[in-house]
Enzyme design. Structure first.
Site, mmCIF file in Angstrom:
data_model
loop_
_atom_site.group_PDB
_atom_site.id
_atom_site.type_symbol
_atom_site.label_atom_id
_atom_site.label_comp_id
_atom_site.label_asym_id
_atom_site.label_seq_id
_atom_site.Cartn_x
_atom_site.Cartn_y
_atom_site.Cartn_z
ATOM 1 N N TYR A 1 46.982 41.489 76.116
ATOM 2 C CA TYR A 1 48.160 40.931 76.805
ATOM 3 C C TYR A 1 48.223 41.457 78.241
ATOM 4 O O TYR A 1 48.404 40.703 79.192
ATOM 5 C CB TYR A 1 49.425 41.318 76.027
ATOM 6 C CG TYR A 1 50.713 40.697 76.534
ATOM 7 C CD1 TYR A 1 51.204 39.520 75.979
ATOM 8 C CD2 TYR A 1 51.446 41.290 77.563
ATOM 9 C CE1 TYR A 1 52.391 38.954 76.434
ATOM 10 C CE2 TYR A 1 52.629 40.729 78.029
ATOM 11 C CZ TYR A 1 53.097 39.567 77.447
ATOM 12 O OH TYR A 1 54.270 39.001 77.914
ATOM 13 N N LYS B 1 47.800 39.202 81.661
ATOM 14 C CA LYS B 1 48.885 39.095 82.644
ATOM 15 C C LYS B 1 48.443 39.628 84.013
ATOM 16 O O LYS B 1 48.826 39.071 85.045
ATOM 17 C CB LYS B 1 50.137 39.825 82.152
ATOM 18 C CG LYS B 1 50.766 39.211 80.887
ATOM 19 C CD LYS B 1 51.196 37.755 81.072
ATOM 20 C CE LYS B 1 52.006 37.234 79.893
ATOM 21 N NZ LYS B 1 52.351 35.795 80.017
ATOM 22 N N THR C 1 64.060 37.475 73.443
ATOM 23 C CA THR C 1 63.645 36.129 73.002
ATOM 24 C C THR C 1 63.019 36.257 71.618
ATOM 25 O O THR C 1 62.728 37.370 71.151
ATOM 26 C CB THR C 1 62.576 35.535 73.945
ATOM 27 O OG1 THR C 1 61.365 36.304 73.772
ATOM 28 C CG2 THR C 1 62.989 35.549 75.399
ATOM 29 N N ASN D 1 54.114 28.742 81.269
ATOM 30 C CA ASN D 1 54.912 29.787 80.633
ATOM 31 C C ASN D 1 54.465 30.126 79.207
ATOM 32 O O ASN D 1 54.747 31.224 78.723
ATOM 33 C CB ASN D 1 56.379 29.319 80.640
ATOM 34 C CG ASN D 1 57.253 30.092 79.689
ATOM 35 O OD1 ASN D 1 57.711 31.195 80.009
ATOM 36 N ND2 ASN D 1 57.487 29.532 78.492
HETATM 37 P P1 NAD Z 1 58.806 32.687 72.871
HETATM 38 O O1 NAD Z 1 57.895 33.068 71.739
HETATM 39 O O2 NAD Z 1 60.267 32.724 72.661
HETATM 40 O O3 NAD Z 1 58.398 31.256 73.410
HETATM 41 C C1 NAD Z 1 57.069 30.931 73.671
HETATM 42 C C2 NAD Z 1 56.858 29.462 73.414
HETATM 43 O O4 NAD Z 1 55.490 29.168 73.723
HETATM 44 C C3 NAD Z 1 57.073 29.059 71.949
HETATM 45 O O5 NAD Z 1 57.901 27.915 71.890
HETATM 46 C C4 NAD Z 1 55.679 28.761 71.439
HETATM 47 O O6 NAD Z 1 55.639 27.731 70.468
HETATM 48 C C5 NAD Z 1 54.979 28.336 72.722
HETATM 49 N N1 NAD Z 1 53.536 28.502 72.644
HETATM 50 C C6 NAD Z 1 52.856 29.589 72.198
HETATM 51 N N2 NAD Z 1 51.548 29.363 72.243
HETATM 52 C C7 NAD Z 1 51.391 28.107 72.733
HETATM 53 C C8 NAD Z 1 50.275 27.290 73.013
HETATM 54 N N3 NAD Z 1 49.022 27.724 72.777
HETATM 55 N N4 NAD Z 1 50.470 26.047 73.506
HETATM 56 C C9 NAD Z 1 51.731 25.597 73.731
HETATM 57 N N5 NAD Z 1 52.830 26.316 73.488
HETATM 58 C C10 NAD Z 1 52.662 27.563 72.986
HETATM 59 O O7 NAD Z 1 58.364 33.651 74.072
HETATM 60 P P2 NAD Z 1 59.094 34.091 75.435
HETATM 61 O O8 NAD Z 1 59.547 35.487 75.266
HETATM 62 O O9 NAD Z 1 60.040 33.042 75.883
HETATM 63 O O10 NAD Z 1 57.820 34.156 76.398
HETATM 64 C C11 NAD Z 1 57.510 33.121 77.326
HETATM 65 C C12 NAD Z 1 56.543 33.682 78.349
HETATM 66 O O11 NAD Z 1 57.161 34.779 79.025
HETATM 67 C C13 NAD Z 1 55.237 34.213 77.756
HETATM 68 O O12 NAD Z 1 54.167 33.898 78.627
HETATM 69 C C14 NAD Z 1 55.457 35.722 77.728
HETATM 70 O O13 NAD Z 1 54.251 36.438 77.791
HETATM 71 C C15 NAD Z 1 56.297 35.882 78.993
HETATM 72 N N6 NAD Z 1 57.078 37.116 79.014
HETATM 73 C C16 NAD Z 1 57.991 37.379 78.038
HETATM 74 C C17 NAD Z 1 58.694 38.563 78.101
HETATM 75 C C18 NAD Z 1 59.723 38.928 77.068
HETATM 76 O O14 NAD Z 1 60.120 40.105 77.014
HETATM 77 N N7 NAD Z 1 60.192 37.989 76.252
HETATM 78 C C19 NAD Z 1 58.467 39.476 79.130
HETATM 79 C C20 NAD Z 1 57.527 39.167 80.104
HETATM 80 C C21 NAD Z 1 56.828 37.977 80.025
#
Ligand code: NAD
Length: 251
Positions: free
Chosen positions: A157, A161, A192, A91
């Site tokens: 990005y 994906k 988030t 994730n």
């Molecule tokens: P977030 O920033 O709230 O959390 C992401 C977490 O990943 C953080 O705790 C960060 O420290 C950790 N992280 C980042 N890089 C890292 C690394 N190299 N190694 C280990 N940990 C790492 O983000 P989120 O919104 O919860 O996103 C989580 C996933 O969901 C991501 O892959 C994101 O692309 C995907 N996503 C998010 C959304 C959205 O709208 N929030 C939509 C689609 C997909």
């Protein structure tokens, strides 16, 4: 919260210190899995572990960069020490620069591809044989709606994906015979810290209207799908891409 059977097994969740990963960690622990809360930041991972333990669950923090193959490999033994590793949720992800392709920095491109795509390959490289050795299990790779449509100024990005969907299909084909299911999840915009860090309030309000439901989603609305997919209830689901996008891609 629905309950799914994920008892007697451990789960590695990367990026579990915040947002969607945190919600997945809390939900899987509440359903009986022993959870490795993996994150770049030790403090946030520790905080999620404390939440899980306070709720009566089992979890350990594992700090490190998911794009370091040694960290991906190291997580396996940490998980197996809790209970047989049978679940992984890849994730961790970052947003990256906002720029058109002509202006996109090489450094920014490489960083986003490394964290959002290559790191998932590093994770799978160690997770899949380990889960197979434990008799099978399930993996979810966190893609996005941007795994199937574009989004201006976010080429790295979007590319990462989209790449995750192919990697997910190949993993499912290669490990299905060993009883390992691999799926991808595609969230719409989910409120988030990642969204707050990359999009101002006016942009968030505009994007909310792009979802048929007229709002962004919550981390819990994503973790509900992930918990189902990694549980025994989803025993015939593999190699596919599951949207949780409030109708964003229906247009
Ligand atoms: P977030 O920033 O709230 O959390 C992401 C977490 O990943 C953080 O705790 C960060 O420290 C950790 N992280 C980042 N890089 C890292 C690394 N190299 N190694 C280990 N940990 C790492 O983000 P989120 O919104 O919860 O996103 C989580 C996933 O969901 C991501 O892959 C994101 O692309 C995907 N996503 C998010 C959304 C959205 O709208 N929030 C939509 C689609 C997909």
């Amino acid at each position: 919260m629905a309950t799914y059977d994920v008892d007697n097994r451990s789960a590695i969740i990367t990026g579990a210190g915040s947002g969607i990963g945190r919600a997945v960690a809390l939900e899987l622990a509440a359903n009986g899995a022993s959870v490795v809360v993996a994150d770049l930041h030790a403090d946030t991972a520790d905080a999620v572990v404390a939440e899980i333990i306070a709720a009566g669950g089992i979890a350990v923090a594992f700090a490190g960069d998911s794009s370091d193959p040694a960290i991906a490999e190291g997580a396996i033994a940490v998980a197996n020490a809790l209970a047989p590793l049978k679940i992984a949720v890849n994730n961790a992800g970052i947003g990256g620069p906002a720029a058109s392709i002509g202006d996109y920095s090489l450094e920014g491109w490489r960083h986003v591809i490394e964290v959002n795509l290559n790191a998932v390959f590093y994770g799978l490289k160690f997770q899949l044989p380990a889960i197979a050795a434990n008799g099978g299990g399930a993996v979810v790779n966190m893609a996005s709606i941007l795994g199937s449509v574009g989004f201006p100024m976010s080429s790295a990005y979007v590319t990462a994906k989209h790449g995750l969907l192919g990697l997910t299909q190949n993993a499912a084909l290669e490990y299905g015979a060993q009883n390992v299911r691999i799926n991808a999840v595609g969230p719409g915009f989910i409120h988030t810290p990642l969204v707050d860090a990359n999009l101002d309030a006016a942009t968030q309000d505009f994007l909310a209207t792009k979802h048929a439901l007229g709002r962004m989603g919550t981390p819990q609305e994503v973790s509900a799908l992930v918990a189902f997919l990694v549980s025994d209830a989803a025993s015939f689901i593999s190699g596919s891409y599951h949207l949780v996008d409030g109708g964003y891609t229906a247009q």
